[in-house]
Design an enzyme around this catalytic site. Structure first.
Site, mmCIF file in Angstrom:
data_model
loop_
_atom_site.group_PDB
_atom_site.id
_atom_site.type_symbol
_atom_site.label_atom_id
_atom_site.label_comp_id
_atom_site.label_asym_id
_atom_site.label_seq_id
_atom_site.Cartn_x
_atom_site.Cartn_y
_atom_site.Cartn_z
ATOM 1 N N CYS A 66 -7.271 4.382 -1.681
ATOM 2 C CA CYS A 66 -7.492 2.686 -1.795
ATOM 3 C C CYS A 66 -8.475 1.321 -2.024
ATOM 4 C CB CYS A 66 -6.474 2.968 -0.450
ATOM 5 S SG CYS A 66 -6.247 0.708 0.003
ATOM 6 N N ASP A 92 1.039 -1.411 -0.120
ATOM 7 C CA ASP A 92 0.244 -0.172 0.213
ATOM 8 C C ASP A 92 1.071 1.320 0.261
ATOM 9 O OD1 ASP A 92 -1.841 1.869 0.042
ATOM 10 O OD2 ASP A 92 -3.743 0.690 2.042
#
Length: 331
Positions: free
Chosen positions: A51, A11
């Protein structure tokens, strides 16, 4: 099914922040070796941010306009298929997930709007996967104690302020922003040598290390039993908080890092793109870097170098753990 499948995601890992991408400072030998042995898509760009929309596109192969996950917390409709479902329905292999997907459950699949599955979107739900990690427990008191973290005086702050998660979503300030030797819940100042302060936990208790270890154990168990496996290892870091455990906080010296490239004034930066104007208008709401005031306008070049040193340290930690995983596959 004739082969095993391993999908690893990280991430907030910048596309240029790898040695194989020509980064002038970062050392990522394990990921570089993986790229050298395979194919690196240097012109691959995400279809959406943040995200959840990006992950929905990865898992479904669809644009945001089609899967309709427009922001974090937006459910992926249950009618939409994904690669895990396709594998599960087309083979006798059940794909497994270690980590998170950041996709909430479709409320229309729940018997009641009071369902506990609808209380939070963190961690996420994706049909087709068998989730091997309870995401809500990542960073909890039980998780940390089980992995040898001495919570010490931090424990009471976790209990009283609800800071039981290190993923940055459980509150404005989570306890992992408390560095060693400090008593503050704010970001810690740099060490006397100018390096960023280390995280309060050892590297063996970080989410990157623990999740990678779980992946190694799962693959070993399935392989030893002669079973084919499909695994998605979804790692959180180098997502904030930008606080790397020792020794990764010391790997990159802030004063030697290149300066950030940005306009000379706030006014000039707000004119680059409407999003930058909006960010400056709303502020961060919390310290952007260690020992910062929370104001983007006031961030100095020295503070940004400190942030980079922690960020690069988290990437090196990620690379070392990818190396551990690849080494285990070769055995």
């Amino acid at each position: 099914m004739s082969m095993n499948v391993l999908l690893i995601t990280a991430d907030q890992l910048r596309g240029d922040s790898l040695g194989c991408a020509g980064h002038p400072v970062l050392s990522t030998p394990h990921i570089d070796a993986l790229a050298a042995q395979g194919v690196r898509f240097a012109q691959h760009f995400t279809t959406a941010t943040p995200c959840a929309p990006a992950r929905a596109s990865i898992h479904t192969g669809m644009y945001l306009s089609n899967h309709r996950v427009v922001s974090n917390g937006t459910p992926l409709e249950d009618r939409v298929s994904n690669w895990a479902l396709e594998i599960a329905e087309g083979t006798n292999v059940q794909p497994a997930l270690i980590g998170y997907t950041d996709l909430p459950v479709d409320p229309r699949t729940q018997p009641s709007l009071a369902s506990k599955e609808l209380r939070s979107w963190e961690g996420g739900h994706l049909p087709g996967f068998r989730n091997l990690t309870e995401h809500s427990q990542m960073g909890s008191v039980g998780w940390l104690e089980a992995n040898g973290v001495d919570l010490g005086p931090v424990l009471e702050r976790i209990k009283t302020r609800g800071m039981a998660s290190w993923n940055g979503y459980a509150g404005a300030f989570d306890w992992l922003q408390v560095a060693k030797g400090t008593g503050s819940c704010e970001d810690a100042p740099p060490l006397p040598n100018g390096s960023p302060a280390p995280a309060a936990y050892p590297k063996e208790a970080s989410d990157t290390y623990v999740l990678t270890s779980q992946a190694i154990d799962y693959i070993s168990t399935e392989s030893s039993a002669g079973r084919k496996w499909v695994l998605h290892l979804s790692l959180m870091k180098p997502h904030p908080p930008f606080l790397a455990p020792e020794p990764y906080n010391l790997k990159y010296c802030p004063s030697t890092l290149p300066a950030s490239v940005r306009p000379l004034s706030v006014d000039a930066e707000t004119k680059v793109h409407p999003y930058l104007a909006a960010v400056h208008a709303q502020g961060t709401g919390r310290p952007l870097v260690q020992n910062d005031t929370g104001s983007i306008d006031a961030v100095t070049d020295e503070e940004l170098r400190l942030l980079k040193a922690s960020y690069y340290g988290l990437i090196s930690e990620l690379d070392d753990n990818v190396g551990r995983l690849i080494d285990s596959l070769k055995q």
